[in-house]
Write a protein that holds these residues in place. Structure first.
Motif, PDB file in Angstrom:
ATOM      1  N   ALA A   1       0.853  -1.186   0.000  1.00 37.43           N
ATOM      2  CA  ALA A   1       0.000   0.000   0.000  1.00 37.43           C
ATOM      3  C   ALA A   1       0.892   1.240   0.000  1.00 37.43           C
ATOM      4  O   ALA A   1       2.083   1.158   0.315  1.00 37.43           O
ATOM      5  CB  ALA A   1      -0.901  -0.014   1.237  1.00 37.43           C
ATOM      6  N   PRO A   2       0.347   2.419  -0.341  1.00 31.70           N
ATOM      7  CA  PRO A   2       1.140   3.648  -0.233  1.00 31.70           C
ATOM      8  C   PRO A   2       1.740   3.794   1.164  1.00 31.70           C
ATOM      9  O   PRO A   2       1.050   3.627   2.170  1.00 31.70           O
ATOM     10  CB  PRO A   2       0.119   4.749  -0.532  1.00 31.70           C
ATOM     11  CG  PRO A   2      -0.909   4.078  -1.386  1.00 31.70           C
ATOM     12  CD  PRO A   2      -0.999   2.672  -0.877  1.00 31.70           C
ATOM     13  N   ASN A   3       3.039   4.077   1.199  1.00 31.26           N
ATOM     14  CA  ASN A   3       3.811   4.161   2.446  1.00 31.26           C
ATOM     15  C   ASN A   3       3.960   2.807   3.142  1.00 31.26           C
ATOM     16  O   ASN A   3       4.392   2.736   4.293  1.00 31.26           O
ATOM     17  CB  ASN A   3       3.206   5.176   3.429  1.00 31.26           C
ATOM     18  CG  ASN A   3       3.505   6.605   3.025  1.00 31.26           C
ATOM     19  OD1 ASN A   3       4.579   6.888   2.499  1.00 31.26           O
ATOM     20  ND2 ASN A   3       2.557   7.502   3.256  1.00 31.26           N
ATOM     21  N   GLY A   4       3.606   1.728   2.455  1.00 32.90           N
ATOM     22  CA  GLY A   4       3.764   0.396   3.023  1.00 32.90           C
ATOM     23  C   GLY A   4       5.218   0.013   3.178  1.00 32.90           C
ATOM     24  O   GLY A   4       6.099   0.526   2.480  1.00 32.90           O
ATOM     25  N   ARG A   5       5.485  -0.924   4.092  1.00 34.02           N
ATOM     26  CA  ARG A   5       6.856  -1.337   4.406  1.00 34.02           C
ATOM     27  C   ARG A   5       7.060  -2.798   4.059  1.00 34.02           C
ATOM     28  O   ARG A   5       6.265  -3.656   4.448  1.00 34.02           O
ATOM     29  CB  ARG A   5       7.135  -1.122   5.894  1.00 34.02           C
ATOM     30  CG  ARG A   5       7.049   0.334   6.298  1.00 34.02           C
ATOM     31  CD  ARG A   5       6.699   0.486   7.753  1.00 34.02           C
ATOM     32  NE  ARG A   5       6.389   1.882   8.073  1.00 34.02           N
ATOM     33  CZ  ARG A   5       5.882   2.276   9.215  1.00 34.02           C
ATOM     34  NH1 ARG A   5       5.619   1.397  10.163  1.00 34.02           N
ATOM     35  NH2 ARG A   5       5.619   3.554   9.428  1.00 34.02           N
ATOM     36  N   LEU A   6       8.132  -3.054   3.368  1.00 29.79           N
ATOM     37  CA  LEU A   6       8.562  -4.412   3.074  1.00 29.79           C
ATOM     38  C   LEU A   6       9.788  -4.701   3.928  1.00 29.79           C
ATOM     39  O   LEU A   6      10.798  -4.009   3.814  1.00 29.79           O
ATOM     40  CB  LEU A   6       8.886  -4.568   1.585  1.00 29.79           C
ATOM     41  CG  LEU A   6       9.554  -5.879   1.146  1.00 29.79           C
ATOM     42  CD1 LEU A   6       8.665  -7.074   1.471  1.00 29.79           C
ATOM     43  CD2 LEU A   6       9.866  -5.838  -0.353  1.00 29.79           C
ATOM     44  N   VAL A   7       9.684  -5.708   4.795  1.00 29.01           N
ATOM     45  CA  VAL A   7      10.761  -6.031   5.737  1.00 29.01           C
ATOM     46  C   VAL A   7      11.311  -7.407   5.370  1.00 29.01           C
ATOM     47  O   VAL A   7      10.578  -8.398   5.362  1.00 29.01           O
ATOM     48  CB  VAL A   7      10.241  -6.040   7.193  1.00 29.01           C
ATOM     49  CG1 VAL A   7      11.394  -6.306   8.156  1.00 29.01           C
ATOM     50  CG2 VAL A   7       9.547  -4.724   7.523  1.00 29.01           C
ATOM     51  N   ILE A   8      12.612  -7.449   5.071  1.00 29.23           N
ATOM     52  CA  ILE A   8      13.266  -8.694   4.687  1.00 29.23           C
ATOM     53  C   ILE A   8      14.433  -8.941   5.633  1.00 29.23           C
ATOM     54  O   ILE A   8      15.322  -8.100   5.767  1.00 29.23           O
ATOM     55  CB  ILE A   8      13.767  -8.641   3.231  1.00 29.23           C
ATOM     56  CG1 ILE A   8      12.612  -8.357   2.265  1.00 29.23           C
ATOM     57  CG2 ILE A   8      14.472  -9.943   2.859  1.00 29.23           C
ATOM     58  CD1 ILE A   8      13.047  -8.200   0.816  1.00 29.23           C
ATOM     59  N   THR A   9      14.425 -10.098   6.293  1.00 32.44           N
ATOM     60  CA  THR A   9      15.575 -10.470   7.115  1.00 32.44           C
ATOM     61  C   THR A   9      16.462 -11.397   6.303  1.00 32.44           C
ATOM     62  O   THR A   9      15.980 -12.299   5.606  1.00 32.44           O
ATOM     63  CB  THR A   9      15.141 -11.166   8.424  1.00 32.44           C
ATOM     64  OG1 THR A   9      14.559 -12.429   8.129  1.00 32.44           O
ATOM     65  CG2 THR A   9      14.135 -10.313   9.186  1.00 32.44           C
ATOM     66  N   LEU A  10      17.761 -11.154   6.381  1.00 33.52           N
ATOM     67  CA  LEU A  10      18.742 -11.901   5.589  1.00 33.52           C
ATOM     68  C   LEU A  10      19.562 -12.797   6.508  1.00 33.52           C
ATOM     69  O   LEU A  10      20.223 -12.312   7.432  1.00 33.52           O
ATOM     70  CB  LEU A  10      19.666 -10.928   4.842  1.00 33.52           C
ATOM     71  CG  LEU A  10      18.988  -9.917   3.911  1.00 33.52           C
ATOM     72  CD1 LEU A  10      20.028  -8.982   3.321  1.00 33.52           C
ATOM     73  CD2 LEU A  10      18.214 -10.626   2.814  1.00 33.52           C
ATOM     74  N   ARG A  11      19.529 -14.073   6.241  1.00 34.02           N
ATOM     75  CA  ARG A  11      20.311 -15.032   7.022  1.00 34.02           C
ATOM     76  C   ARG A  11      21.661 -15.275   6.349  1.00 34.02           C
ATOM     77  O   ARG A  11      21.732 -15.699   5.191  1.00 34.02           O
ATOM     78  CB  ARG A  11      19.564 -16.355   7.161  1.00 34.02           C
ATOM     79  CG  ARG A  11      20.411 -17.464   7.823  1.00 34.02           C
ATOM     80  CD  ARG A  11      19.637 -18.748   7.986  1.00 34.02           C
ATOM     81  NE  ARG A  11      20.516 -19.863   8.337  1.00 34.02           N
ATOM     82  CZ  ARG A  11      20.235 -20.775   9.275  1.00 34.02           C
ATOM     83  NH1 ARG A  11      19.106 -20.695   9.952  1.00 34.02           N
ATOM     84  NH2 ARG A  11      21.077 -21.765   9.525  1.00 34.02           N
ATOM     85  N   HIS A  12      22.732 -15.016   7.099  1.00 37.79           N
ATOM     86  CA  HIS A  12      24.081 -15.336   6.644  1.00 37.79           C
ATOM     87  C   HIS A  12      24.516 -16.603   7.363  1.00 37.79           C
ATOM     88  O   HIS A  12      24.729 -16.599   8.573  1.00 37.79           O
ATOM     89  CB  HIS A  12      25.040 -14.192   6.949  1.00 37.79           C
ATOM     90  CG  HIS A  12      24.653 -12.892   6.298  1.00 37.79           C
ATOM     91  ND1 HIS A  12      24.857 -12.640   4.970  1.00 37.79           N
ATOM     92  CD2 HIS A  12      24.048 -11.778   6.803  1.00 37.79           C
ATOM     93  CE1 HIS A  12      24.412 -11.420   4.676  1.00 37.79           C
ATOM     94  NE2 HIS A  12      23.917 -10.883   5.767  1.00 37.79           N
ATOM     95  N   GLY A  13      24.636 -17.679   6.613  1.00 38.82           N
ATOM     96  CA  GLY A  13      24.962 -18.967   7.213  1.00 38.82           C
ATOM     97  C   GLY A  13      24.032 -20.038   6.687  1.00 38.82           C
ATOM     98  O   GLY A  13      22.828 -19.810   6.526  1.00 38.82           O
ATOM     99  N   GLY A  14      24.597 -21.229   6.417  1.00 31.25           N
ATOM    100  CA  GLY A  14      23.811 -22.286   5.803  1.00 31.25           C
ATOM    101  C   GLY A  14      23.120 -23.181   6.813  1.00 31.25           C
ATOM    102  O   GLY A  14      22.982 -22.848   7.998  1.00 31.25           O
ATOM    103  N   PHE A  15      22.681 -24.335   6.330  1.00 33.11           N
ATOM    104  CA  PHE A  15      21.988 -25.330   7.156  1.00 33.11           C
ATOM    105  C   PHE A  15      22.775 -26.639   7.126  1.00 33.11           C
ATOM    106  O   PHE A  15      23.439 -26.953   6.126  1.00 33.11           O
ATOM    107  CB  PHE A  15      20.567 -25.573   6.623  1.00 33.11           C
ATOM    108  CG  PHE A  15      19.659 -24.385   6.732  1.00 33.11           C
ATOM    109  CD1 PHE A  15      18.911 -24.158   7.883  1.00 33.11           C
ATOM    110  CD2 PHE A  15      19.535 -23.487   5.683  1.00 33.11           C
ATOM    111  CE1 PHE A  15      18.060 -23.070   7.980  1.00 33.11           C
ATOM    112  CE2 PHE A  15      18.687 -22.391   5.769  1.00 33.11           C
ATOM    113  CZ  PHE A  15      17.949 -22.179   6.929  1.00 33.11           C
ATOM    114  N   ASP A  16      22.650 -27.402   8.188  1.00 29.77           N
ATOM    115  CA  ASP A  16      23.279 -28.727   8.223  1.00 29.77           C
ATOM    116  C   ASP A  16      22.229 -29.822   8.093  1.00 29.77           C
ATOM    117  O   ASP A  16      22.418 -30.952   8.553  1.00 29.77           O
ATOM    118  CB  ASP A  16      24.082 -28.905   9.511  1.00 29.77           C
ATOM    119  CG  ASP A  16      23.240 -28.708  10.762  1.00 29.77           C
ATOM    120  OD1 ASP A  16      22.011 -28.508  10.623  1.00 29.77           O
ATOM    121  OD2 ASP A  16      23.804 -28.751  11.879  1.00 29.77           O
ATOM    122  N   ASP A  17      21.107 -29.471   7.468  1.00 32.67           N
ATOM    123  CA  ASP A  17      20.045 -30.445   7.246  1.00 32.67           C
ATOM    124  C   ASP A  17      19.597 -30.360   5.791  1.00 32.67           C
ATOM    125  O   ASP A  17      20.318 -29.852   4.940  1.00 32.67           O
ATOM    126  CB  ASP A  17      18.887 -30.211   8.221  1.00 32.67           C
ATOM    127  CG  ASP A  17      18.411 -28.760   8.248  1.00 32.67           C
ATOM    128  OD1 ASP A  17      18.340 -28.154   7.154  1.00 32.67           O
ATOM    129  OD2 ASP A  17      18.134 -28.226   9.332  1.00 32.67           O
TER     130      ASP A  17
END
Length: 572
Positions: free
Chosen positions: A137-153
Motif C-alpha cells: 500500500a502507499p507508504n507500506g513497508r517491506l521487511v526482509i531479514t537476511l540469514r548469513h549462514g547455511g543449514f546442516d540439514d
C-alpha cells in the motif's frame, strides 16, 4: 513440494519448539521503529513464511488484520490451531508466484519475510521482489531479514546480500529506509548471523507518486518514449520553476518547445554515439521501424552539435536554425502520437498530459528563450503531478534512468552489440561534466587578458592562475551550469565549500561582489541575453523580459533556500 518446504512440513513440531524459545521483540528489535501500528483498525499485514504463526500472532495482538502465508501444511496447521480467535487469515501459497495472495486484490501496510529470502533461488528473486513490491500500500513497508549462514540439514539456502536488495529496490521504485549491520542470532547459533532491510513504497499523499511509479515500472513500453517524456518533465520541474506560464484550473502549463528541446537533448548521445555499425543505441523493440522524430531534414543535420549546445540562451542561425526548428516539430509530432496519447491514469480517456500546438513560422535565426519555446504551443499536466515531479525529482530520476537502461538492454540489436553498462549511463548523462564551467572560464580568462582584476565573490581575494569556478548551488545536488550559478573563487574556498550551499548571511554579504562580477562578465548584448534567458527559466519570480541583475540575485536567494530545504543540502 520442494525439499525445503518438505523439511518444514516433516519437522514442524521440532521447529515449533525451537521458535518458541524467543519472542517477537527479541527477534525483530532491530526494526522496532517500523513495527506496524494497528490501533486505528485499518492496518493490513502480510506475513510470508509465517511458520508457526508467532509473528502473525504478535501483529494481530497489535490490532492488525493479518494474512499469514505458509506453504508447509503441518506448520500451517499448528499456526491455525493457535490463532483461531485472532484476525489472521491463513493461506497456502509460495514465492515467487504468490498466486493466492494476488487474487485477493489487497494492498498491505507491512509485508514481512522473516528467514525466507535465503530459500528463494536467485533466478526467482527478481520476480518475487516485483510481486511483493506490487502488493504494498502507499507508504507500506517491506521487511526482509537476511540469514548469513547455511543449514546442516535438508533445507536449501542460497547466498544473500544487501546489495542485491538495493538493486531490486532501484528496479522497482522502493526506498530503503533501514539497513542494519550484521547481528548475532537470537537463538545463539554462532554460525548464523542476520541483517534486516526495511523498504517503503513512497507516497506524497495525492497518489501522484504511485502514478509515476506505475509509468516507470509497470506501464507497457514498446519504446523508451514514456520514460523519455517523464525524465524531460522531471528535469523541467526541478531545474526550471520559471518555465510555468500558467497555473489555473489545477493545471500547469509550460512551453511545448521546452519539452521538445529537452526530449531531443537527452536522446542526442543515445542516438549519435556510435556503439557499432555506425549507429546509436536502439530505442524501441523493432530496430527496423526507426524513430518518428529522427529525420534527414531535421535531426541528422544537427549531428555535429552536442547535447549541451541545445541549451537555454543558445543562439542559432542559418542551416542549424532551420534544422533545429524542423527537428523540434518532428519531436512534437512524436510526442502527440506516442507518450502523450498513451500515458494515462486508468484508461485512455484520462490522459496524464495534454498539449496544444501553435503553427510556427520558421525563423532564420533566434535565441532559445521563453518567447521562442512558447511559440510552439503549450504542454499541460495536473498541478499535483507537477508538484510531485518537482519535490521528488532527485529520487524519481535515478529510477527512470535505471528502468530506461533495463529497457534498452532488452532490445535485440543492443544485446548483439554487448553494450557495457557504463556506456548506457554515459549516454544518458544530462550534462557533460567535463564542460561544466568551460564557458565561464573562457570569459574570465578574456577579462584577465584585458587587464580586469577578478576577485573571489566570497572574500574579495584577488585571484591568481589557480582560481576555481564555483557552483553556487552545488552541481552534485542540482546539475545546473547557468551563468548566474557560476562564480570565480579561490581554490581553498571552493574546496572548503564542497557540495554545500552558501548560508543566507554569506550570500547577502557577497551580493555586491556577485553583482559586480555579473555586470562585468555579461555586459555584451548576446552574453547578457543568454544570462537573463537562463535565469528567467531556472529561477522563481522572474519574467521572460527581466533585465535587472539585482532581481536575478533576489530570485537566486529564493532558489538556494528552496533547494537546501527540498534536498537537505548542507550549509556553508
Amino acid at each position: 513440494m520442494n525439499r525445503t518446504i518438505q523439511f518444514y512440513h516433516q519437522h514442524s513440531e521440532q521447529l515449533d519448539n525451537q521458535y518458541q524459545q524467543v519472542s517477537f521483540e527479541q527477534v525483530h528489535e532491530s526494526w522496532r521503529s517500523f513495527w506496524p501500528d494497528g490501533s486505528n483498525g485499518s492496518c493490513k499485514v502480510l506475513d510470508v513464511g509465517a511458520g508457526n504463526g508467532a509473528d502473525a500472532t504478535w501483529f494481530a495482538n497489535q490490532g492488525c488484520d493479518v494474512y499469514a502465508v505458509e506453504p508447509a501444511d503441518s506448520f500451517r496447521a499448528i499456526g491455525e490451531s493457535r490463532t483461531q480467535s485472532l484476525p489472521i487469515t491463513w493461506l497456502s501459497d509460495t514465492l515467487p508466484e504468490l498466486k493466492v495472495v494476488n487474487q485477493l486484490s489487497l494492498r498491505f501496510d507491512c509485508i514481512l519475510l522473516s528467514a525466507v529470502w535465503m530459500h528463494i533461488a536467485p533466478s526467482d528473486r527478481e520476480r518475487a521482489f516485483r510481486k511483493l513490491a506490487n502488493l504494498l500500500a502507499p507508504n507500506g513497508r517491506l521487511v526482509i531479514t537476511l540469514r548469513h549462514g547455511g543449514f546442516d540439514d535438508a533445507r536449501q539456502a542460497h547466498p544473500v546480500s544487501v546489495e542485491e536488495i538495493e538493486q531490486f529496490a532501484k528496479d522497482h521504485a522502493l526506498q530503503i529506509r533501514l539497513q542494519t549491520p550484521v547481528q548475532a542470532d537470537a537463538l545463539g547459533r554462532d554460525d548464523v548471523k542476520w541483517q534486516t532491510v526495511v523498504l517503503t513504497l513512497p507516497d506524497d499523499g495525492s497518489g501522484d507518486l504511485l502514478t509515476v511509479r506505475h509509468v516507470i515500472v509497470n506501464d507497457s513500453k514498446s519504446a523508451t518514449y514514456k520514460l523519455a517524456l517523464l525524465r524531460t518533465l522531471l528535469r523541467i520541474a526541478d531545474a526550471h520553476p520559471g518555465a510555468v506560464i500558467d497555473r489555473s484550473d489545477k493545471r500547469i502549463a509550460i512551453p511545448l518547445g521546452l519539452v521538445a528541446l529537452y526530449w531531443m537533448r537527452q536522446y542526442k548521445r543515445l542516438l549519435d554515439t556510435d556503439v557499432g555499425d555506425g549507429q546509436g543505441i536502439q530505442q524501441n523493440s523493432d530496430a527496423n521501424k526507426g524513430l518518428g522524430f529522427v529525420k534527414d531534414e531535421g535531426w541528422h543535420k544537427l549531428k555535429h552539435l552536442t547535447p549541451d549546445d541545445l541549451s537555454i540562451g543558445a543562439f542559432f542561425t542559418g542551416e542549424d536554425a532551420q534544422a533545429l526548428q524542423k527537428a523540434m516539430r518532428h519531436t512534437i509530432d512524436t510526442l502527440k502520437a506516442g507518450p502523450v496519447k498513451f500515458t494515462y491514469r486508468g484508461d485512455i480517456t484520462r490522459p496524464l498530459f495534454e498539449m496544444e500546438r501553435t503553427k510556427v513560422h520558421a525563423k532564420s535565426s533566434f535565441i532559445i528563450d521563453s518567447e521562442f519555446l512558447q511559440s510552439f504551443g503549450v504542454f499541460t499536466l495536473e498541478e499535483s503531478l507537477w508538484d510531485c515531479l518537482r519535490l521528488y525529482a532527485s529520487w524519481i530520476e535515478p529510477l527512470v534512468v535505471n528502468q530506461w537502461i533495463a529497457e534498452m538492454k532488452r532490445y535485440e540489436l543492443n544485446q548483439r552489440r554487448a553494450i557495457s553498462l557504463q556506456t548506457y549511463h554515459d549516454c544518458l548523462a544530462w550534462i557533460d561534466a567535463s564542460h561544466d564551467t568551460r564557458d565561464v572560464r573562457k570569459r574570465i580568462e578574456l577579462l584577465r587578458e584585458n587587464q580586469h582584476q577578478i576577485v573571489s565573490v566570497w572574500s574579495n581575494t584577488k585571484l591568481n592562475d589557480k582560481y576555481h569556478v564555483d557552483h553556487c548551488l552545488p552541481f552534485a545536488y542540482w546539475p545546473n551550469n547557468d551563468r548566474w550559478n557560476l562564480f570565480p573563487t579561490t581554490e581553498k574556498e571552493n574546496l572548503t565549500k564542497l557540495n554545500r550551499v552558501p548560508s543566507k548571511q554569506r550570500l547577502q554579504k557577497a551580493k555586491p561582489l556577485i553583482l559586480d562580477f555579473w555586470q562585468l562578465a555579461w555586459d555584451e548584448d548576446l552574453a547578457q541575453s543568454r544570462f537573463f534567458c537562463e535565469a528567467a527559466l531556472s529561477l522563481p519570480n522572474l519574467t521572460s523580459t527581466e533585465r535587472d541583475f539585482e532581481s536575478v540575485f533576489e530570485a537566486m536567494k529564493l532558489q538556494v533556500a528552496g533547494v537546501q530545504s527540498r534536498l537537505l543540502v548542507g550549509e556553508w
